[in-house]
Design a protein around this motif. Structure first.
Motif, PDB file in Angstrom:
ATOM      1  N   VAL A  62       0.810  -1.396   0.035  1.00 31.24           N
ATOM      2  CA  VAL A  62      -0.009  -0.053   0.075  1.00 31.24           C
ATOM      3  C   VAL A  62       0.963   1.140  -0.111  1.00 31.24           C
ATOM      4  O   VAL A  62       1.934   1.101   0.428  1.00 31.24           O
ATOM      5  N   LEU A  63       0.260   2.434  -0.342  1.00 36.68           N
ATOM      6  CA  LEU A  63       0.971   3.711  -0.236  1.00 36.68           C
ATOM      7  C   LEU A  63       0.765   4.283   0.949  1.00 36.68           C
ATOM      8  O   LEU A  63      -0.470   4.343   1.508  1.00 36.68           O
ATOM      9  N   ASN A  64       1.768   4.620   1.737  1.00 37.70           N
ATOM     10  CA  ASN A  64       1.654   5.362   3.079  1.00 37.70           C
ATOM     11  C   ASN A  64       2.007   6.665   2.836  1.00 37.70           C
ATOM     12  O   ASN A  64       2.874   7.127   1.797  1.00 37.70           O
ATOM     13  N   CYS A  92      -4.108  -3.251  -5.553  1.00 36.79           N
ATOM     14  CA  CYS A  92      -5.380  -2.713  -6.183  1.00 36.79           C
ATOM     15  C   CYS A  92      -6.369  -2.188  -5.286  1.00 36.79           C
ATOM     16  O   CYS A  92      -6.930  -1.094  -5.695  1.00 36.79           O
ATOM     17  N   ASP A  93      -6.635  -2.299  -3.955  1.00 39.79           N
ATOM     18  CA  ASP A  93      -7.593  -1.607  -3.285  1.00 39.79           C
ATOM     19  C   ASP A  93      -7.155  -1.457  -1.841  1.00 39.79           C
ATOM     20  O   ASP A  93      -8.123  -1.364  -0.849  1.00 39.79           O
ATOM     21  N   ASN A  94      -5.983  -1.283  -1.706  1.00 38.49           N
ATOM     22  CA  ASN A  94      -5.518  -1.253  -0.114  1.00 38.49           C
ATOM     23  C   ASN A  94      -5.422  -2.509   0.741  1.00 38.49           C
ATOM     24  O   ASN A  94      -5.251  -2.276   1.796  1.00 38.49           O
ATOM     25  N   PRO A 106      -5.333   3.938  -2.788  1.00 38.64           N
ATOM     26  CA  PRO A 106      -4.786   3.147  -3.945  1.00 38.64           C
ATOM     27  C   PRO A 106      -4.009   3.925  -4.955  1.00 38.64           C
ATOM     28  O   PRO A 106      -4.154   5.049  -4.981  1.00 38.64           O
ATOM     29  N   TYR A 107      -3.342   3.020  -5.952  1.00 37.57           N
ATOM     30  CA  TYR A 107      -2.010   3.798  -6.634  1.00 37.57           C
ATOM     31  C   TYR A 107      -2.862   4.730  -7.706  1.00 37.57           C
ATOM     32  O   TYR A 107      -2.408   5.617  -8.112  1.00 37.57           O
ATOM     33  N   ASP A 108      -3.977   4.122  -8.177  1.00 38.99           N
ATOM     34  CA  ASP A 108      -4.539   5.111  -9.456  1.00 38.99           C
ATOM     35  C   ASP A 108      -4.798   6.271  -9.168  1.00 38.99           C
ATOM     36  O   ASP A 108      -5.138   7.153 -10.140  1.00 38.99           O
ATOM     37  N   LYS A 109      -4.977   6.808  -7.788  1.00 39.22           N
ATOM     38  CA  LYS A 109      -5.158   8.237  -7.578  1.00 39.22           C
ATOM     39  C   LYS A 109      -3.867   9.193  -7.606  1.00 39.22           C
ATOM     40  O   LYS A 109      -4.170  10.191  -7.868  1.00 39.22           O
ATOM     41  N   ASP A 114      -0.755   0.422 -15.199  1.00 42.00           N
ATOM     42  CA  ASP A 114      -1.137  -0.328 -16.441  1.00 42.00           C
ATOM     43  C   ASP A 114      -1.681  -1.717 -16.206  1.00 42.00           C
ATOM     44  O   ASP A 114      -2.893  -2.263 -16.979  1.00 42.00           O
ATOM     45  N   VAL A 115      -1.158  -2.436 -15.268  1.00 41.48           N
ATOM     46  CA  VAL A 115      -1.548  -3.803 -14.890  1.00 41.48           C
ATOM     47  C   VAL A 115      -1.791  -3.958 -13.495  1.00 41.48           C
ATOM     48  O   VAL A 115      -0.609  -3.546 -12.682  1.00 41.48           O
ATOM     49  N   TYR A 116      -2.561  -4.586 -12.993  1.00 39.12           N
ATOM     50  CA  TYR A 116      -2.689  -5.112 -11.517  1.00 39.12           C
ATOM     51  C   TYR A 116      -2.768  -6.708 -11.565  1.00 39.12           C
ATOM     52  O   TYR A 116      -3.398  -7.220 -12.380  1.00 39.12           O
TER      53      TYR A 116
END
Lengths: 138, 391
Positions: A62-64, A92-94, A106-109, A114-116
């Motif tokens: 996850v991103l922190n 994908c969804d934390n 999540p990352y896409d924010k 490209d791919v999960y």
């Protein structure tokens, strides 16, 4: 020139591995993919030491709050076009860390993905298949 | 003149994000600063929002390498709070998985240590023979890592009798290969020269820093929860604690390699003596109270504390992982060695940053409430009360 770069990317993607805030497991499965049973180096996929040399980023965990700015900086340093491949359900969804005070979504924010590759951790076969799918999209 | 060599947070050397400041004079490392927090996910906070049965899945995601150790210690803490005991078969199953995990973790370290000193052959070979072990995990529990075998009051999955043969066959292989690695690693003059008398942690320092696990046992400090406070099947099997006095990296490597033999011995005895019967007891509720669980993870003692208020969620859950004690000892271990040795010395304690992560609250770029500040605030409060009483 762009075509030449794309050709190089497809032929032999060099990968930089970014562990944002992961539990280590996806990272070890990524290293596992390099070891003799799977040995992706025979397809030209190499782990490199600097994002400036990389064609693709493998992000895990996850991103922190603390790692976000560093991950963004690594992304900026990667020459474009580059692939961003999320390894593990956390990307994908934390996953189960969503209620945490330190997780910034999540990352896409934050970066284009490209791919999960879902799975906790994804099996090495799944990681290889994810990378192949990412390359096929180009 | 002092210069700073930064390592991290994203560095090819490391799998995990962590940041070291090596303070060097010429080639010599004179000091080290460790900066963590890149991996903090707030497990203790999330655990208090989950039911007792969900928490094992959470705590095993603290760390992917010791993903049996954390749930193991957690379920023991809850069992301690609820005054229940797992049935004997479940105890044996947990012990077997715990020991198989130790073999896989020590193999992983040997491989990475080989990688750090430029022996990629060691890395490739060791990880190759780690694979069949992951296959066994997949056979028993359905996943290569994150096994989810521990459950409050027992084990989640049984080891089927038809799988005993497969495990035995793997143990024979791993025994042969451990002998091969031990000989290859310890007899190689170059590897010996890199590991011997490097990164020495004396026994006094080991005790002073409170290090645990193979790091302590490599420094002649005989500490092992499995011997000191036996739980589950550990007092029913026969095994030895491996201790070396040198304190250098070679001693730590020897401890880890020889511990693989002991683990093999334990698993063999457990498979031989495993009783029949149920694998779980019924747990209806966790009464108010508190409990602790300790398990000897591959890196040292994992400690979990759970306080229950009678509801279905833990009121407080505290975790202390072994790397939290081991990593600060790097500061003395790395001092006086060259930068070229630093990579190996920093990896010698088998650090696990995702276990260790703590956090500090920042406000407007200033630290707010570190441990130091808390102490200061506490003392100020005492002082204020004292003044009030004096009046």
């Amino acid at each position: 020139m762009a075509n030449a770069k794309l050709w190089g990317l497809k032929k032999s993607p060099w990968v930089f591995h970014v562990a944002a805030a992961s539990c280590n497991n996806c990272d070890i499965e990524i290293l596992d993919v390099l070891t003799p049973r799977w040995d992706v180096e025979r397809f030209g996929i190499v782990l490199v030491g600097s994002p400036r040399h990389a064609d693709a980023l493998l992000v895990t965990g996850v991103l922190n709050r603390k790692s976000l700015s560093r991950v963004l900086r690594v992304y900026e340093q990667t020459p474009k076009p580059c692939l961003v491949i999320g390894v593990g359900t956390c990307t994908c969804d934390n996953h189960m860390f969503a209620p945490s005070y330190n997780v910034v979504g999540p990352y896409d924010k934050h970066i284009p993905m490209d791919v999960y590759i879902p799975g906790c951790p994804p099996k090495p076969e799944a990681i290889i298949s994810g990378v192949v799918k990412a390359l096929k999209r180009l | 003149m002092k210069r700073i060599v930064p390592i991290g947070p994203y560095h090819p050397l490391q799998e995990e994000p962590e940041f070291f400041k090596l303070i060097v004079e010429g080639e010599k490392v004179v000091d080290l600063e460790i900066n963590i927090g890149y991996n903090h996910r707030g497990h203790e906070f999330i655990a208090q929002k989950m039911t007792y049965d969900q928490v094992p899945f959470l705590v095993e995601r603290i760390c992917g390498i010791c993903s049996d150790s954390h749930p193991y210690a957690y379920v023991m803490a809850v069992e301690d709070a609820a005054h229940i005991e797992a049935p004997p078969r479940a105890q044996y199953i947990r012990t077997i998985i715990g020991e198989l995990e130790r073999i896989h973790s020590h193999y992983l370290w040997v491989g990475l240590a080989g990688h750090f000193i430029g022996y990629n052959t060691v890395w490739m070979w060791v990880w190759r023979y780690r694979e069949p072990l992951l296959d066994i995990f997949e056979l028993i529990m359905g996943n290569r890592n994150h096994y989810a075998i521990n459950k409050i009051g027992g084990a989640r999955r049984d080891i089927l009798p038809e799988h005993y043969g497969t495990i035995e066959k793997y143990l024979d292989l791993v025994e042969k290969k451990t002998t091969m690695f031990t000989k290859a690693v310890l007899d190689d003059p170059v590897i010996r020269a890199r590991l011997e008398n490097v990164g020495i942690l004396t026994k006094e320092d080991a005790i002073g820093f409170g290090v645990l696990g193979p790091t302590a046992r490599g420094s002649g400090y005989a500490i092992d929860v499995r011997k000191d406070d036996p739980y589950d099947a550990y007092d029913k099997v026969d095994w030895d604690m491996i201790v070396f006095d040198e304190g250098d990296i070679l001693a730590k490597a020897k401890v880890r390699l020889l511990e693989c033999y002991e683990s093999i011995k334990i698993v063999r005895q457990c498979l031989r003596d495993m009783p029949d019967g149920p694998i779980e007891t019924r747990v209806d509720e966790i009464p108010p109270g508190e409990g602790i669980g300790r398990h000897e993870a591959p890196r040292g003692e994992v400690f979990h504390y759970v306080r229950s208020d009678g509801s279905n969620m833990p009121a407080r859950h505290k975790i202390r992982a072994p790397s939290f004690m081991n990593i600060p000892s790097n500061v003395v271990a790395v001092r006086g060695y060259s930068i070229a040795d630093a990579a190996l010395v920093l990896a010698a304690v088998d650090p696990c940053y995702c276990c260790t992560e703590r956090t500090v609250v920042l406000e407007n770029g200033k630290k707010k409430l570190t441990g130091h500040d808390l102490l200061r605030l506490s003392r100020q409060k005492t002082e204020a009360i004292r003044r009030r009483y004096r009046r």
